[in-house]
Design an enzyme around this catalytic site. Structure first.
Site, short mmCIF file in Angstrom:
data_model
loop_
_atom_site.label_atom_id
_atom_site.label_comp_id
_atom_site.label_asym_id
_atom_site.label_seq_id
_atom_site.Cartn_x
_atom_site.Cartn_y
_atom_site.Cartn_z
N CYS A 261 0.80 -1.24 0.00
CA CYS A 261 0.00 0.00 0.00
C CYS A 261 0.82 1.28 0.00
O CYS A 261 0.79 2.04 -0.96
CB CYS A 261 -0.95 -0.01 1.19
N1 LIG Z 1 -2.79 -6.38 0.94
C1 LIG Z 1 -3.39 -5.41 1.59
O1 LIG Z 1 -3.18 -5.24 2.78
C2 LIG Z 1 -4.37 -4.49 0.88
C3 LIG Z 1 -5.17 -3.66 1.69
C4 LIG Z 1 -6.08 -2.83 1.06
C5 LIG Z 1 -6.18 -2.81 -0.32
N2 LIG Z 1 -5.39 -3.60 -1.09
C6 LIG Z 1 -5.58 -3.55 -2.53
O2 LIG Z 1 -6.33 -4.68 -2.95
C7 LIG Z 1 -5.90 -5.10 -4.24
C8 LIG Z 1 -5.44 -6.54 -4.20
O3 LIG Z 1 -4.32 -6.62 -3.33
P1 LIG Z 1 -3.81 -7.96 -2.70
O4 LIG Z 1 -2.86 -7.58 -1.62
O5 LIG Z 1 -4.97 -8.86 -2.39
O6 LIG Z 1 -3.01 -8.58 -3.94
P2 LIG Z 1 -2.48 -10.10 -4.09
O7 LIG Z 1 -1.38 -10.04 -5.07
O8 LIG Z 1 -2.28 -10.70 -2.75
O9 LIG Z 1 -3.73 -10.86 -4.74
C9 LIG Z 1 -4.25 -10.56 -5.98
C10 LIG Z 1 -4.63 -11.86 -6.67
O10 LIG Z 1 -5.26 -11.53 -7.90
C11 LIG Z 1 -4.89 -12.52 -8.86
N3 LIG Z 1 -5.16 -11.99 -10.20
C12 LIG Z 1 -4.43 -11.16 -10.97
N4 LIG Z 1 -5.07 -10.90 -12.12
C13 LIG Z 1 -6.24 -11.58 -12.09
C14 LIG Z 1 -7.33 -11.71 -12.98
N5 LIG Z 1 -7.37 -11.06 -14.12
N6 LIG Z 1 -8.35 -12.50 -12.63
C15 LIG Z 1 -8.33 -13.17 -11.45
N7 LIG Z 1 -7.32 -13.08 -10.55
C16 LIG Z 1 -6.30 -12.30 -10.88
C17 LIG Z 1 -3.44 -12.79 -8.55
O11 LIG Z 1 -3.03 -14.03 -9.06
C18 LIG Z 1 -3.44 -12.75 -7.01
O12 LIG Z 1 -3.65 -14.04 -6.45
C19 LIG Z 1 -4.82 -4.12 -4.66
O13 LIG Z 1 -5.40 -3.08 -5.39
C20 LIG Z 1 -4.32 -3.60 -3.34
O14 LIG Z 1 -3.75 -2.31 -3.47
C21 LIG Z 1 -4.49 -4.46 -0.50
#
Ligand SMILES: NC(=O)c1ccc[n+]([C@@H]2O[C@H](COP(=O)([O-])OP(=O)(O)OC[C@H]3O[C@@H](n4cnc5c(N)ncnc54)[C@H](O)[C@@H]3O)[C@@H](O)[C@H]2O)c1
Length: 419
Positions: A261
């Site tokens: 983030c």
């Molecule tokens: N990790 C955190 O603490 C957090 C907190 C708030 C917001 N976010 C936001 O949430 C979003 C996701 O973050 P995250 O940490 O879960 O990421 P992550 O990388 O842990 O998970 C994302 C998943 O999406 C999958 N993916 C990619 N393209 C895809 C598609 N076209 N169809 C289906 N699956 C697909 C990936 O393989 C991966 O498993 C980001 O925008 C991030 O900024 C994350």
């Protein structure tokens, strides 16, 4: 009423969301394009700390959760939630994952369904990027035929007090009916929803929250560097300021910011502001500058202290405590600890690191992962505490180390210096 929920992306955000949806009674398809991840999910093996493998196994046994990497399994949803990554690519927002997800979801949008974006992104993404793709792929019209909204994720991995269910959730829709649909879904998932009038406001909420943290951490980091030179204890000043019951919020200095983030989200906002309004978001640029330089500052401090003892970093054995970007999690993405390790290696140090939480292989060519032991601590020339995991035996470290640079103000021995 239980719904058929499609969660697109089974990562840090999507998997806990899928488990929560299941726990409150919905049927869930968890779609992810990463075949390895889906295989592990199907075996009941969780790779996300906030979801235990036993919870995942119970989910699979319930027959209401189905992990899949097949796009055709996405058909038949009532609510689709998109939680795919939004990284930076050469310092520019990369929305290609949202686009790819939108094409897949769009092909299965039916009249009356609802699509919600949760990925962090700049204001305008839901209406300007997501809606047109969903409309083209489905042949339907957003608002008129299906509902569309945005709800920022607020999870804090490893936080035992504030989880998905008890953290208020901001919700929005592109029109009143969409807002009502999005809100009624999240009302089943969390204790409190906070509706805002448009998707742009909801998109800005997340960026505001993270920019606020980023800027305030940069403020105390810069102060810490001055205070050191002035011979003033920044930590004592912060603790005393924190007794003010109003108008002050505590942030602590550290070796820099990491994770998915803070190093990324504020740049989404500054990039968007520059492109759309032609104005530089100077706070973000300054905060990036200060926070990005903290690993270098840590290394410089270590060099100075070794120098005082007639040693050069080159050839010294240095033990790093903690590689994750924050305590008690195993997430080493963009962690400043890794940058510190790289820089020390570049200067010729023999770098060792202990982190019982980080399972991923990082820097194995230039850093040796070791277990925390009396022998290890006693043999190194310096210990640098970078992530203050609860699991570390701090008394032992203080007793056995010849010198400690503590970037988290956790230790207090005579052999310890603070950031
Ligand atoms: N990790 C955190 O603490 C957090 C907190 C708030 C917001 N976010 C936001 O949430 C979003 C996701 O973050 P995250 O940490 O879960 O990421 P992550 O990388 O842990 O998970 C994302 C998943 O999406 C999958 N993916 C990619 N393209 C895809 C598609 N076209 N169809 C289906 N699956 C697909 C990936 O393989 C991966 O498993 C980001 O925008 C991030 O900024 C994350």
């Amino acid at each position: 009423m239980p719904k058929s929920v499609l969660v697109v992306g089974q990562g840090y955000v999507g998997l806990p969301l899928a488990m929560r949806a299941l726990a409150v009674g919905h049927r869930v398809v968890g779609f992810d394009t990463d075949q390895e991840r889906v295989k592990r999910l199907a075996k009941g093996e969780s790779y996300i700390e906030d979801v235990s493998s036993s919870e995942l196994t119970a989910a699979l046994e319930s027959d209401r959760y189905r992990p899949t990497d097949s796009a055709t399994d996405c058909a038949g949803f009532e609510i689709a939630v998109i939680t795919v990554p939004t990284p930076l690519k050469e310092s520019v927002p990369d929305l290609s994952f949202i686009e790819a997800a939108a094409w897949i979801v769009g092909r299965h949008v039916e009249p009356g369904t609802c699509v919600v974006l949760e990925s962090t992104t700049y204001p305008g993404t839901t209406t300007e990027l997501l809606a047109p793709i969903l409309e083209e792929a489905s042949g339907l019209v957003a608002g008129a035929d299906f509902h569309l909204g945005y709800s920022p994720e607020r999870i804090d991995p490893g936080n035992g007090k504030w989880g998905l269910a008890n953290t208020p959730k901001v919700v929005s829709g592109i029109d009143e009916a969409s807002l009502a649909a999005v809100e009624s879904f999240y009302d089943t998932m969390v204790e409190r929803t906070v509706p805002v009038s448009g998707t742009g406001e909801a998109e800005l909420v997340k960026l505001l929250e993270n920019t606020f943290r980023h800027v305030n951490i940069a403020l105390v980091n810069e102060l810490a560097m001055f205070a050191g030179d002035l011979g003033v204890d920044i930590w004592e000043a912060i603790a005393a300021a924190d007794t003010k019951p109003f108008g002050f919020m505590r942030f602590n200095p550290g070796p820099g910011v990491g994770g998915h983030c803070l190093p990324i989200d504020p740049s989404y906002l500054s990039w968007h502001a520059k492109r759309r309004v032609g104005t530089a978001f100077r706070f973000v640029e300054l905060a990036n500058d200060v926070n990005d330089n903290m690993p270098e500052y840590v290394v410089r401090r270590l060099m100075l202290s070794l120098d005082r003892r007639g040693k050069s970093v080159n050839g010294q054995r240095v033990l790093l405590l903690g590689l994750a970007y924050k305590p008690d999690t195993g997430d080493a993405r963009q962690s400043p600890a890794i940058t510190v390790a790289q820089k020390l290696f570049g200067l010729g140090a023999d770098v060792r690191a202990v982190d019982p939480h980080v399972r991923q292989q990082v820097g194995s060519e230039w850093m040796r992962r070791v277990a925390l032991s009396e022998e290890e601590v006693a043999q190194v020339d310096a210990v640098v505490l970078l992530t203050d995991h609860t699991a570390f035996d701090y008394d032992m470290v203080t007793a056995k180390a010849s010198y400690i640079l503590d970037t988290r103000r956790r230790l207090d021995g005579e052999n310890t210096e603070h950031l």
